[in-house]
Motif scaffolding. Structure first.
Motif, PDB file in Angstrom:
ATOM      1  N   HIS A 130     -18.995 -23.241  18.764  1.00 46.27           N
ATOM      2  CA  HIS A 130     -18.135 -23.176  17.581  1.00 46.27           C
ATOM      3  C   HIS A 130     -18.852 -23.671  16.331  1.00 46.27           C
ATOM      4  O   HIS A 130     -18.498 -23.290  15.215  1.00 46.27           O
ATOM      5  N   ASP A 198     -14.610 -19.940   6.606  1.00 41.88           N
ATOM      6  CA  ASP A 198     -15.196 -20.014   7.948  1.00 41.88           C
ATOM      7  C   ASP A 198     -15.817 -21.387   8.183  1.00 41.88           C
ATOM      8  O   ASP A 198     -15.603 -22.026   9.230  1.00 41.88           O
ATOM      9  N   ARG A 201     -13.204 -24.229   8.479  1.00 39.46           N
ATOM     10  CA  ARG A 201     -12.504 -24.277   9.772  1.00 39.46           C
ATOM     11  C   ARG A 201     -13.412 -24.771  10.895  1.00 39.46           C
ATOM     12  O   ARG A 201     -12.940 -25.333  11.889  1.00 39.46           O
ATOM     13  N   VAL A 248      -8.436 -16.647   7.290  1.00 44.42           N
ATOM     14  CA  VAL A 248      -9.114 -16.292   8.544  1.00 44.42           C
ATOM     15  C   VAL A 248      -9.445 -14.806   8.548  1.00 44.42           C
ATOM     16  O   VAL A 248      -8.603 -13.967   8.215  1.00 44.42           O
ATOM     17  N   LYS A 251     -13.671 -11.335  11.804  1.00 40.03           N
ATOM     18  CA  LYS A 251     -14.902 -11.859  12.414  1.00 40.03           C
ATOM     19  C   LYS A 251     -14.637 -13.187  13.117  1.00 40.03           C
ATOM     20  O   LYS A 251     -15.075 -13.403  14.255  1.00 40.03           O
ATOM     21  N   GLU A 252     -13.905 -14.099  12.471  1.00 45.36           N
ATOM     22  CA  GLU A 252     -13.604 -15.399  13.070  1.00 45.36           C
ATOM     23  C   GLU A 252     -12.718 -15.246  14.305  1.00 45.36           C
ATOM     24  O   GLU A 252     -12.927 -15.938  15.313  1.00 45.36           O
ATOM     25  N   ARG A 255     -14.860 -13.891  17.162  1.00 44.07           N
ATOM     26  CA  ARG A 255     -15.806 -14.907  17.654  1.00 44.07           C
ATOM     27  C   ARG A 255     -15.077 -15.981  18.462  1.00 44.07           C
ATOM     28  O   ARG A 255     -15.559 -16.439  19.503  1.00 44.07           O
ATOM     29  N   ASN A 256     -13.908 -16.378  18.002  1.00 40.09           N
ATOM     30  CA  ASN A 256     -13.114 -17.374  18.714  1.00 40.09           C
ATOM     31  C   ASN A 256     -12.757 -16.871  20.111  1.00 40.09           C
ATOM     32  O   ASN A 256     -12.854 -17.606  21.110  1.00 40.09           O
ATOM     33  N   ASN A 268     -11.037 -22.600  18.702  1.00 38.78           N
ATOM     34  CA  ASN A 268     -10.877 -23.294  17.425  1.00 38.78           C
ATOM     35  C   ASN A 268      -9.419 -23.138  17.006  1.00 38.78           C
ATOM     36  O   ASN A 268      -8.992 -22.046  16.625  1.00 38.78           O
ATOM     37  N   VAL A 271      -8.483 -21.435  13.586  1.00 34.74           N
ATOM     38  CA  VAL A 271      -8.573 -19.985  13.481  1.00 34.74           C
ATOM     39  C   VAL A 271      -7.305 -19.366  14.038  1.00 34.74           C
ATOM     40  O   VAL A 271      -6.727 -18.443  13.462  1.00 34.74           O
TER      41      VAL A 271
END
Length: 624
Positions: A130, A198, A201, A248, A251-252, A255-256, A268, A271
């Motif tokens: 993360h 990003d 967070r 948010v 992409k985030e 990825r999360n 996370n 997010v």
């Protein structure tokens, strides 16, 4: 901000379709620091994969599927991604992993968003996915272990081997000790607006996941030595502002999900639930909106830009930024408390109306400001050229290989980062070698830029850059000029291996003033090999109409005044007609008498006929 490509987004939703696991946050029922501890208990004890395993995660899951369709097999690096234009460079997974680096663009490595020195390289912090992002190695080194903050643009830090700001706009310098970033004046690193939320967070995740350890890391300026608030007041204000300013992204979210389902099995929370930030750190929520900005003025129009200025709004806590609206549609957020902005990317000879809203540190917005309108100019281009184009090609003996690019756009091109050259060998239909201009390179209007082979010896005083790769062409290799990775001009036929330019010097004929994606040898004058007497300059043929009327400037338009300024290269006879076709005004305009008197005209739309000695053109005028 670049749009997410729909096709790629659909593919992405097929490969990353999982969402928040059912019941994952069921025990997160409190508020304030109680909620923070509940979240800590949920995300604690993740499955640490080890630092080296991140290489594979990055190669598989940190790809640019969001901004450039052509970059989907390249690394998404927050320090080189340009959301508004072509990226200055790209990294191929694994192949471009550092390694040695000395300059920006050499390779990528793993950035600890919270510097590893903060926690003395201890695990699991050291290998927590993360807080690890793939970033340019040189920029990562440039950032070093400085805090994240809002840079004062007048106090940038100089460092050899890298520009500041970097090629995508990230900055290093003293923190702006005012507004929402007041309270700290040391050196900080500032990412671009696209990724500020990003980064914020990631910090909120880190101080929550490591709540039981963070109080021991108070030597880091961003931490305050406590387990509950954890973040210093100044940096908490910065991060909360960025969190609210930059919501948010997809992409985030992706990825999360990948970190949870495919890697270390924790999430996370900020997010998944952005509202948790204010529930934890803003225990007395600010619900008071700022006052509206006042005295908005739109001025200084060019063909593509208009400057805005206004009187600052006020707030019970702090104004963070301003939302700019064009013709009542949201356009962009300024990202800072400055009371000036330049709106770019506008269309020539077009009227635009602007309004503003102030945004405070918790996301409250004001009412609209007053409206200010302005019309972009239509000065056009000396020579009529719409963009850069190839003007000379030398395929000489030995290493005497040179390319010249001309600028007749009517303005200096100060940023060549959106332009590239590409080479296609032997008519094989595929672009290969890519050339990017050096950082800071520019081309003045009616000037040229010359790129030569490193071994070239003809007319060496005219060279602006040496590059052996892009000048490795032979007489049947095509060269393309690209803007934002779109072909705009070409020498040769990419699908034809016939020799069009072997042992020859080609100079674009002066009557051809535009780039073209189709090569025509008849548009070029041919000279002997190694002939470079034309190198370093270029000529265009200008028609009278091009020269006179493409440089006429009439402003302000619309206007509520009694005069309009007309700037022209020649004396003009001006006739004004109402919408019924009746002539209502006639006047001669010269360089010393360039004010058109419209005091006798009522409000409405008029046609202004501009007559030179040889030609005529008509423009629309609005009197309000």
């Amino acid at each position: 901000m670049k749009q997410i490509y729909t096709i790629l987004f659909l593919l992405l939703t097929l490969t990353v379709s999982a969402q928040i696991p059912s019941g994952y946050y069921d025990s997160a029922t409190g508020s304030g620091f109680t909620l923070k501890t509940q979240l800590h208990n949920i995300i604690n004890n993740h499955n640490d994969q080890g630092y080296s395993a991140m290489d594979g995660f990055i190669a598989n899951y940190d790809l640019d599927l969001y901004y450039d369709a052509g970059d989907s097999n390249t690394i998404l690096d927050v320090y080189s991604e340009d959301p508004l234009a072509a990226d200055p460079y790209n990294f191929t997974p694994v192949a471009n992993e550092c390694g040695e680096y000395s300059s920006e663009g050499d390779c990528y490595n793993k950035e600890h968003v919270i510097p590893k020195s903060v926690f003395n390289d201890q695990t699991p912090m050291y290998s927590d996915a993360h807080e690890l992002l793939p970033t340019d190695g040189r920029v990562n080194g440039f950032r070093s272990n400085y805090p994240i903050g809002l840079v004062n643009d007048t106090q940038l830090v100089s460092q050899s081997g890298i520009t500041n700001p970097t090629r995508n706009g990230s900055k290093l310098g003293n923190n702006l000790n005012s507004g929402y970033s007041a309270g700290y004046s040391g050196i900080v690193f500032e990412p671009i607006d696209e990724f500020k939320g990003d980064i914020a967070r990631i910090y909120f995740y880190f101080v929550t996941r490591y709540e039981d350890q963070v109080s021991a890391w108070s030597s880091y300026a961003m931490f305050n030595g406590t387990a509950d608030q954890a973040l210093d007041n100044t940096f908490l204000s910065i991060l909360m502002t960025w969190h609210n300013m930059d919501p948010v992204s997809q992409k985030e979210i992706d990825r999360n999900n990948n970190i949870y389902y495919n890697y270390q099995n924790n999430r996370n929370p900020f997010v998944d639930h952005p509202e948790y930030v204010n529930l934890i750190w803003n225990t007395n929520p600010d619900t008071e909106a700022p006052t509206e900005p006042t005295n908005l003025i739109a001025a200084n129009p060019t063909d593509n830009t208009i400057d805005l200025s206004w009187t600052a709004a006020s707030d019970n806590v702090s104004v963070a930024s301003y939302d700019v609206y064009i013709d009542n549609v949201f356009s962009f957020n300024t990202g800072n408390t400055s009371t000036t902005a330049t709106v770019t990317g506008l269309t020539p000879d077009t009227n635009y109306c602007f309004t503003l809203k102030a945004v405070d540190t918790t996301g409250n917005t004001s009412e609209f400001s007053n409206q200010a309108c302005e019309t972009t100019t239509n000065m056009g281009t000396v020579g009529g050229g719409s963009d850069l184009y190839f003007s000379e090609y030398i395929e000489g003996s030995s290493f005497n290989k040179v390319i010249e690019i001309a600028n007749f756009t009517g303005t200096t091109i100060t940023d060549l980062s959106i332009y590239t050259l590409k080479l296609a060998a032997n008519g094989n239909g595929t672009w290969g070698t890519t050339y990017t201009f050096p950082s800071g390179a520019s081309i003045a209007n009616q000037d040229v830029y010359v790129i030569a082979n490193g071994g070239s010896t003809v007319c060496e005083t005219e060279y602006d850059d040496l590059n052996t790769d892009i000048t490795s062409f032979n007489g049947n290799d095509s060269i393309g000029l690209f803007k934002n990775d779109v072909l705009i001009d070409i020498i040769g036929d990419i699908n034809d291996s016939a020799e069009f330019g072997k042992d020859v010097t080609l100079v674009r004929k002066p009557e051809f003033t535009e780039p073209s994606t189709t090569f025509d040898i008849t548009h070029w004058d041919s000279f002997a090999q190694n002939e470079c007497s034309n190198l370093g300059s270029h000529t265009q043929d200008l028609s009278v109409d091009d020269y006179v009327f493409n440089t006429v400037k009439m402003y302000p338009n619309p206007t509520n005044g009694n005069t309009v300024t007309i700037i022209s290269q020649e004396n003009l006879t001006v006739e004004v007609y109402n919408i019924l076709g009746k002539k209502v005004k006639a006047q001669t305009i010269t360089s010393s008498q360039n004010k058109l008197n419209i005091s006798g005209l009522s409000r409405g739309v008029y046609l202004v006929k501009l007559n030179s000695a040889t030609s005529t053109t008509t423009k629309k005028l609005i009197k309000q």
